[in-house]
Design an enzyme around this catalytic site. Structure first.
Site, PDB file in Angstrom:
ATOM      1  N   ASP A 510       0.851  -1.193   0.000  1.00  0.00           N
ATOM      2  CA  ASP A 510       0.000   0.000   0.000  1.00  0.00           C
ATOM      3  C   ASP A 510       0.887   1.245   0.000  1.00  0.00           C
ATOM      4  OD1 ASP A 510      -2.273   1.566   0.205  1.00  0.00           O
ATOM      5  OD2 ASP A 510      -2.577   1.195   2.344  1.00  0.00           O
ATOM      6  N   GLU A 513       2.694   5.167  -3.978  1.00  0.00           N
ATOM      7  CA  GLU A 513       2.712   6.116  -5.098  1.00  0.00           C
ATOM      8  C   GLU A 513       4.079   6.815  -5.255  1.00  0.00           C
ATOM      9  OE1 GLU A 513      -1.023   4.777  -4.079  1.00  0.00           O
ATOM     10  OE2 GLU A 513       0.222   5.967  -2.751  1.00  0.00           O
TER      11      GLU A 513
END
Length: 926
Positions: A510, A513
């Site tokens: 997770d 980005e």
């Protein structure tokens, strides 16, 4: 019996946000000429545009300013390519004309819309000239020269054009600096050895101005015409535009919206960002690939291999503009000619997806906020108590000590090793979350992951050469540099240490980005060309460092400015490699951030959605888009992540989610539980039943994943992939198919007991009863009480199913049931791939069974094309044949008579076959 009502209405507006009043525009087929030469339609548009401008000037009392030059009035509104795309700038005539462009004010657009650009390129705007073009063994090489500088700094005067005719259906066009090397995406792509002999496309060039003109030979359709606007190639601003042959364009992720993109002045930004899925925002991943449907049902795709911050501007001409702020223009064009083949051809370049372990296709359960391993365990036991299928239990960051990777909360999660042992004893699996931000504040010597990463120099660094410090869940953090191979080794060692205590089965990566709770770093970002480029695409937050690290951060391979969109892919690659070394089995990884080729290493979930009907509805175009991107293992958080679900919403979402290729129910902290055991007996039973339906279809689903792994087939599939000639399917995104055979029509609205869905032309059979419905290609209203999901099998299909159990392990020991859906010609076809469900490279090593099923002239045959010992444990127990027109007098299994049943709805069933999967056999009805 099932009741259907034929309707003349069209498909309901997608998720209640579809725009109204947009009339279809001319398709743009035709002559290979610069767009301003035009044809009758274009001339009419020009006249209309000119008259409109004149009328507006009279009405406005002159607010539109002086009359523009005739060459500007020549350009119709829909064909105005933006010369001043900078956001948050009031574009004046002076600013516009300083760039040598046309300025015509238009009435302001509706709120939230971009509208017609006021500043646009005139037909004679200077571009590059093709100075030379020479043949090569694989294609051509050319030199492009710009005589006049464009308006962005460090304009590149001379460009090299490389064209390779790679296959008959794949063209490769690359434009880069002729004199100096530039950053290129470090992605392994195929190298061809010879030029395509019979390409189905023809390629021409406009020499001055330079332009690419690509046509499909069979139809003459113009697929690309880049003469519509000038090519600009500066160091940090690269732009190329093209006309499009239709308005039906898909892909260009990751975004939330309908499956087909609006071309009504719509800009899509590609820059990985941590934000809850919201319309118009750039989301977690970057996929610079589109698929476009052409008139007549052909399709093509275009992939720009570029990882820099990018935006794609769509306009109603129809036209498209690529804008990126680094790298090179490296295009692959895929000619299909059908949409399935386009996606296969795309994956031949980026790589086919990995074969998942069979347990990955079971039901997964998670939440943030279980609070303890004992509370997690209670949920697992409750699921078992109600005999609700579950293959994997997950934990979010609450299992960690202070939210630090590779640690365990010794108080609340002390029993986690015992829970994992218990899961394994019951044939279940354990998956845990990991984040790439490594806590940097622990006393030296107390937290090995940071100490060792610092010692080896494995973190992103500032321009000053020190670790860049941001803030994530544990507080201040450094960020692992997965572009460095040595980081992969450190990541492996950390996972090995933790695995010794908690033998996990899969990983959930997770925040990759990468996400940062501050903009850039604790010290902000330095001034300079990376953090403050000449042009910033329309990113959320208006800065490349918004809620991520500084673009100037240094990584092993390049600067983060170039590598940001690759961060999740590089972490997934490191994680897959580590899992293979630790477990020796197929890795299971779900990643939030993704980039082309991600499917080789991980699946994806659609991020932090909300418990709302709209979010459930939007999940369908989301998962179908990722099917296009070569990431078939995809799903959304069932019942919604944030907010509080309702029993009705969660029941309907469990029905839909049972048909996500990756099916996980996940919930945030401080909200009421939403696992199936938390609801009333009626809702719980409906959820259990639909999960049992999913588990019964596991042999079919697993075979679809084999075909995805082998040749790039999609698993969850848009209807237009199977019915490309049926224009009515091109915008459908409230239904989808599994493979070519199974149609899923979920309820996506509250308070209803029926559903209207599109049934493509042909005979379709109710999955549960075998009753048939014949459609000419129309909307049908179907009964849909709260405990029912509409599923239909396409004529001519054979689906391998199995008696479902509560885990994939139990299910795989049960007898198979083959469902035959006869076509109008009484034929059908299907197949089954079978292996041990978890070993590496079973197909490549020959450790599998593959069986083909066929029906013709009232004879069913099972033909074993490849066999392994694993399949000897499995028997085919039942054959159900839908659409048998008249009652048989007898049924013969390998020539021996067998008892059978036949129902009025034309379903023939033969039970107790007892045939081993590795034995070919035939069954005849007379």
């Amino acid at each position: 019996m099932k009741s259907y009502q034929k309707l003349t209405t069209t498909q309901p507006a997608a998720c209640q946000v579809e725009e109204e009043g947009a009339a279809p525009l001319p398709s743009g087929h035709g002559k290979l000429a610069p767009w301003w030469v035009g044809s009758g339609l274009l001339v009419a548009a020009v006249l209309l545009s000119t008259i409109t401008v004149w009328v507006l000037r009279q009405v406005s009392g002159g607010w539109l300013g002086p009359t523009p030059p005739p060459k500007c009035l020549l350009v119709p509104e829909s064909h105005r390519f933006d010369c001043y795309p900078e956001r948050h700038v009031v574009v004046t005539q002076e600013l516009c004309e300083s760039r040598g462009c046309c300025f015509i004010q238009s009435p302001p657009p509706a709120e939230g819309k971009q509208g017609v650009p006021w500043c646009f390129y005139p037909p004679d705007f200077p571009s590059y000239t093709l100075e030379s073009l020479n043949q090569t063994a694989l294609g051509m090489v050319g030199l492009l020269v710009r005589r006049e500088k464009a308006y962005y700094p460090r304009d590149i005067e001379k460009l090299r054009l490389d064209v390779e005719f790679e296959t008959d259906t794949r063209l490769h066009i690359k434009i880069t600096d002729a004199a100096n090397p530039r950053y290129e995406v470090p992605l392994d792509v195929p190298r061809v050895m010879k030029r395509a002999e019979n390409p189905i496309y023809s390629l021409n060039f406009s020499w001055d101005p330079f332009g690419v003109l690509l046509q499909r030979k069979a139809t003459g359709t113009v697929l690309l015409n880049t003469t519509v606007a000038p090519l600009i190639f500066a160091d940090q601003f690269l732009q190329i535009s093209t006309s499009l042959p239709s308005k039906f364009l898909y892909g260009l992720g990751e975004h939330r919206g309908s499956l087909v993109h609006s071309l009504d002045w719509n800009t899509l930004t590609l820059w990985a960002r941590d934000v809850s899925p919201t319309e118009s925002f750039n989301l977690y991943g970057a996929h610079p690939f589109y698929l476009l449907m052409e008139e007549g049902g052909n399709a093509h795709g275009v992939f720009l291999l570029n990882s820099n911050a990018m935006e794609v501007a769509l306009q109603p001409a129809p036209g498209l503009t690529w804008r990126t702020i680094g790298g090179v223009l490296d295009f692959y064009i895929f000619l299909g000619p059908d949409p399935n083949m386009v996606i296969q051809q795309y994956q031949q370049v980026i790589g086919f997806p990995a074969m998942p372990p069979i347990w990955a296709l079971g039901f997964h359960l998670c939440r943030w906020g279980y609070g303890s391993s004992n509370e997690t365990w209670q949920t697992v036991r409750a699921m078992r108590n109600y005999q609700i299928p579950q293959d994997a239990q997950w934990n979010d960051i609450d299992y960690m000590d202070g939210y630090r990777d590779f640690t365990l909360d010794s108080q609340k999660f002390a029993s986690l090793p015992s829970l994992v042992e218990d899961l394994h004893k019951h044939g279940q699996r354990y998956v845990m979350i990991l984040d790439p931000g490594i806590s940097s504040t622990s006393p030296r010597g107390s937290y090995w992951p940071f100490d060792e990463g610092l010692r080896r120099g494995l973190f992103l660094n500032t321009t000053q050469g020190q670790p860049l410090i941001g803030q994530v869940w544990p507080g201040f953090t450094a960020f692992a540099d997965f572009s460095n191979p040595e980081t992969h080794q450190w990541w492996l060692e950390n996972l090995q240490h933790f695995y010794a205590h908690v033998p996990f089965d899969g990983l959930w990566i997770d925040m990759n980005e990468p996400s940062n709770f501050m903009d850039g770093s604790e010290d902000g970002c330095p001034p300079g060309e990376f953090d403050n480029p000449p042009y910033t695409p329309a990113v959320l937050g208006d800065s490349l460092s918004a809620k991520t690290v500084c673009a100037s951060a240094k990584q092993k391979v390049s600067v983060h400015y170039n590598l940001h969109n690759l961060y999740g892919l590089m972490e997934a690659k490191a994680t897959a490699s580590a899992l293979i070394k630790i477990r020796g089995k197929r890795p299971f990884i779900i990643s939030r951030s993704t980039f082309p080729s991600q499917g080789r290493y991980s699946g994806h979930w659609l991020g932090d959605n909300r418990s709302q009907w709209k979010d459930m509805c939007y999940s369908i175009p989301g998962l179908l888009s990722f099917s296009l991107f070569g990431i078939p293992l995809v799903g959304a958080d069932i019942c919604g992540f944030s907010g509080s679900t309702s029993e009705e919403l969660c029941t309907r979402w469990m029905q839909l989610g049972a048909f996500y290729p990756f099916a996980r129910n996940h919930n945030t902290q401080n909200e009421k539980a939403q696992d199936p055991t938390a609801f009333s007996p009626a809702a719980r039973t409906a959820m259990k039943d639909v999960l049992l339906t999913r588990y019964s279809l596991l042999p079919f689903l697993y075979t679809l994943f084999h075909r995805a792994h082998l040749q790039g087939d999609t698993v969850a599939r848009p209807l237009f992939f199977e019915f490309p000639w049926d224009v009515a399917t091109w915008e459908l995104d409230r239904q989808f198919l599994w493979g070519r055979s199974l149609l899923v029509t979920p309820v996506l609205e509250p308070g209803v007991d029926s559903i209207t869905g599109y049934i493509p032309q042909g005979t379709w059979y109710d999955f549960y009863t075998g009753s048939s419905v014949n459609s000419s290609g129309e909307m049908l209203k179907m009964s849909a009480p709260l405990d029912h999901l509409n599923l239909h099998i396409r004529e001519g299909s054979i689906l391998p199913t199995q008696k479902p159990g509560t885990t994939t392990e139990v299910t795989r020991r049960n007898p198979l049931r083959l469902i035959v859906a006869l076509s109008s010609h009484a034929t059908a076809w299907g197949d089954l791939f079978w292996d041990d469900g978890e070993s590496l490279d079973t197909f490549e090593k020959g450790n599998y069974s593959y069986v083909m099923f066929n029906v013709t002239q009232n004879i069913f045959t099972s033909t074993v094309l490849h066999a392994s010992t694993e399949a000897t444990k499995v028997t085919i127990g039942t054959l159900s044949i839908f659409g048998v027109q008249k009652p048989p007098s007898k049924v013969l299994l390998n020539g021996q008579e067998k008892p059978f049943s036949y129902l009025d709805n034309q379903v023939l069933t033969v039970s107790d076959l007892g045939m081993s999967l590795t034995q070919g056999f035939s069954l005849q009805w007379l």
